[in-house]
Design an enzyme around this catalytic site. Structure first.
Site, mmCIF file in Angstrom:
data_model
loop_
_atom_site.group_PDB
_atom_site.id
_atom_site.type_symbol
_atom_site.label_atom_id
_atom_site.label_comp_id
_atom_site.label_asym_id
_atom_site.label_seq_id
_atom_site.Cartn_x
_atom_site.Cartn_y
_atom_site.Cartn_z
ATOM 1 N N GLU A 77 0.809 -1.191 0.000
ATOM 2 C CA GLU A 77 0.000 0.000 0.000
ATOM 3 C C GLU A 77 0.861 1.267 0.000
ATOM 4 O OE1 GLU A 77 -2.956 -0.512 -0.463
ATOM 5 O OE2 GLU A 77 -3.424 1.620 -0.384
ATOM 6 N N ASP A 78 1.836 1.301 0.872
ATOM 7 C CA ASP A 78 2.547 2.551 1.163
ATOM 8 C C ASP A 78 3.976 2.612 0.637
ATOM 9 O OD1 ASP A 78 0.297 3.289 2.450
ATOM 10 O OD2 ASP A 78 1.020 2.859 4.470
#
Ligand code: MN
Length: 727
Positions: free
Chosen positions: A95-96
């Site tokens: 995600e990050d």
């Protein structure tokens, strides 16, 4: 969601050592139930994750890796397997950070990557419609798209840590997160029997969503706590002492009701604070079931039980598998004391639910799906239920959530489509858009090619491959389940048949007119209009479609169009339809043009066409027995020839007589495949001691292709005779 966006600017204020300390702490904890190699893998995942999140901080200013490590710790407290722990550590990397799924597969294997991917998918889950925005549907969807329940457990642990660190967020944002926690995550935890997490989520959610009510209740609890503590101490000591006297080893836990459950009870039962709160509660945990009953006897002996409040949930467990003895005692000064008595194992199941069952069965199947896991868990619960004959209400609830009637499918863009159970790739394609359905030719399910008829499972990502010239296949109607797909396919086929009928009708009519050295264009407008009127047809298209479908004979229409009112029509009456330029046919007009199954004509064969009412043109080989029947109906048959288009494949039958030897069929099949042909059908016609006759239906391009195949097969020593089957 709750996490801060990656902010790779400021170096973390904490020394790196503190994160390493946390990781060490986690690994030390894992030593109580995991193998050393597994713990090594967990530490490697920590190093990998810490590097990936390097430079990122949370809203609170801590290094980002604090968060995944805390999530992993919660998973460890639930005694989850090491892959879940690794997935928890890596749950935000896709995600990050720029880490791809492929990279995680390389480093930690397919299983861990699937888990991390699953968590990311849940993070992406967005409400698309009002109906979906209802918490109940959302919960259902979350469970449905998750193929491995461990994903849900990571997500719950993730949410738990985010709730614990909610203070760092803006008030409006934390309120929204709290609402979501109360509406979605706490009920999921409850569905899965994970009461410890459920309680904490509720408590934190309550504090953040109703700060004022929380404050008032909290103050009330604190005010009466001082006095309570003393009483509680007294009761605990008394019970403890008595247990020791009779030789029962017991762990006594004083329980304080959590604020949210006090709040809920006050609200639901319209009770005052003191009515709910002025009840003492303790839990007695012992070694085995027998001791539970003995401990009960001891408790009843110490303080009088309140009549009618004893419940034996060991003999008759609650619907979610909860087991315990419940009783209420008259304590000192008549204060009611609620007592729960159970074993360590019962306590663990009551606290961690489905997670409590994880490690026992983790060994036997490594890739059990969410549904399998849930089924196993439910089966366990069900067995307890059947033994007890208890209410099924909880079970029905869980079933609706875990085995819904719908499947939820991802588009490659991450949108979710809801389809009925049993829906196939084609249903999905039509759900996306009818144009996508009409032109779909193949599909990838989770990036692997799959047939169009494949039934879909929740949580899969489906990508439809379309081709510009493609069109629906009537066979799809055999497997589609949605009304939308069915209607769209029928509609398309009807239009297609109409279009093809008009096209064939035009060619048939032009051919028939050529006998009179005319073309449709040359026919005077008024003559055409007069005929349409007489036949009560709206336009030329309708006339052509009628001709194409075989409902009206081209020759008759041509004759009517070729002569003027006063001309002597009788002179032309015998003009057969088969005369004139032959009609060119190719295999593409499948809705109004077919090749007879009796003789299987292929390009290169001399052919004739027969008009069949409602079905259009049927093409036979010239010497087919069935055509002979039409010899005396010359108006029905039509001279046709092959169009010079060679890409299509046609069916042709060959009869082969072979010696009765082992492996003949295999060498025939190999020879056929060698020549670039497929076997569409095979049958054994005759068999005696020495020889077998086999009939193959093969797909071929033309006569030459068929001749080449036959030549190739003749070379097989066991082949005695080979010939094309006649109609
Ligand atoms: Mn997270």
């Amino acid at each position: 969601m709750v996490e801060s966006a990656p902010t790779p600017t400021i170096p973390s204020p904490q020394p790196l050592d503190s994160t390493r300390f946390m990781a060490g702490d986690l690994c030390a904890y894992l030593e109580c139930y995991l193998e050393p190699e597994q713990i090594k893998e967990v530490y490697r995942a920590y190093l990998f994750g810490a590097e990936a999140h390097e430079g990122q901080t949370r809203q609170s200013g801590e290094p980002y890796i604090f968060h995944p490590l805390a999530v992993a710790k919660t998973m460890a407290e639930m005694r989850m397997d090491y892959k879940s722990i690794i997935a928890a550590i890596l749950h935000d990397v896709m995600e990050d950070t720029h880490i791809s799924k492929e990279r995680i597969i390389e480093e930690f294997g397919e299983d861990v990557a699937e888990l991390v991917d699953g968590v990311s998918k849940l993070t992406h889950l967005k409400f698309r419609s009002k109906a979906e925005a209802q918490a109940e549907n959302f919960r259902k969807m979350m469970l449905a798209i998750t193929r491995d329940l461990r994903v849900i457990l990571v997500k719950l642990a993730d949410r738990l840590h985010n709730m614990r660190t909610l203070g760092a967020l803006r008030p409006d944002k934390s309120r929204r997160v709290a609402r979501e926690t109360l509406d979605i995550y706490a009920p999921i935890a409850q569905r899965l029997g994970m009461n410890a997490i459920r309680r904490e989520l509720e408590l934190l959610g309550f504090a953040a969503h109703y700060p004022m009510r929380h404050k008032v209740l909290d103050a009330a609890v604190k005010k009466s706590r001082g006095h309570r503590k003393e009483v509680m101490q007294k009761i605990e000591t008394a019970i403890c002492g008595r247990m020791e006297e009779v030789g029962i080893e017991a762990r006594i836990v004083g329980r304080e009701k959590n604020l949210y459950s006090i709040y809920r009870k006050m609200k639901q039962k319209r009770l005052s604070f003191s009515e709910v709160y002025d009840v003492f509660a303790i839990r007695i945990i012992v070694a085995d079931v027998d001791t539970c009953y003995r401990a009960l006897g001891v408790a009843h002996n110490l303080y009088k039980p309140v009549p009618g409040r004893f419940k034996d949930y060991i003999a008759i467990p609650k619907a979610n598998g909860y087991q315990s003895l419940h009783t209420v005692l008259f304590g000192p000064h008549g204060i009611p004391i609620e007592v729960q008595i159970r074993t360590e194992e019962m306590d663990r199941v009551a606290e961690t639910g489905i997670a409590a069952h994880w490690l026992y069965k983790a060994g036997d199947r490594h890739s059990a799906t969410a549904q399998d896991r849930a089924r196993e868990w439910l089966k366990g619960v069900l067995e307890i239920q059947q033994a007890a004959g208890n209410s099924m209400e909880f079970l029905e609830n869980v079933k609706v959530d875990l085995f819904p009637e719908e499947v939820y499918i991802f588009t490659p863009q991450g949108d979710i489509m809801e389809l009925p159970r049993g829906a196939t790739v084609v249903d999905f394609a039509y759900a996306v858009h009818s144009d996508v359905g009409n032109t779909c030719v193949a599909a990838k399910i989770d990036r692997r090619l799959a047939p169009l008829s494949t039934p879909l499972e929740s949580g899969r990502t489906v990508q439809i491959i379309t081709a510009p010239g493609a069109r629906p296949n009537p066979a799809w109607l055999n497997f589609v389940v949605t009304g939308k797909a069915r209607t769209a396919i029928r509609h398309y086929l009807k239009n297609l048949q109409q279009d093809e009928a008009v096209g064939l009708g035009r060619r048939l009519l032009e051919k028939a007119l050529s006998v009179y050295e005319l073309s449709l264009e040359q026919v005077p407008e008024e003559r055409l209009r007069a005929l349409l009127e007489e036949l009560q047809l709206p336009d030329v298209k309708a006339l052509l479609a009628d001709v194409g479908l075989g409902n009206r004979m081209a020759a008759l229409v041509a004759r009517r169009l070729s002569v003027t009112e006063d001309a002597d029509a009788s002179a032309m009456e015998t003009t057969p339809a088969g005369m004139g330029r032959p009609l060119a046919v190719k295999g593409t007009e499948g809705m109004v043009l077919s090749f007879a199954k009796c003789c299987n004509p292929i390009p290169g064969d001399p052919i004739v066409g027969v008009m069949s009412t409602g079905r259009g043109l049927v093409v036979h080989r010239e010497h087919c027995r069935n055509v002979a029947d039409y010899r005396d109906k010359p108006d029905k048959w039509i001279t046709v020839e092959w169009a010079p288009d060679g890409s299509q494949e046609y069916a042709a039958s060959v009869r082969i007589q072979t010696a009765n030897k082992r492996g003949v069929l295999a060498s025939l099949a190999a020879g056929i495949a060698d020549m670039g042909s497929n076997i569409e059908h095979v049958s054994f016609d005759e068999r005696d001691g020495h020889a077998t006759t086999i009939t193959f239906t093969l797909s071929v391009r033309n006569r030459k292709h068929l001749a080449d195949i036959m030549r190739r097969l003749r070379r097989i020593p066991e082949v005695l005779r080979i010939a094309r089957a006649r109609g």
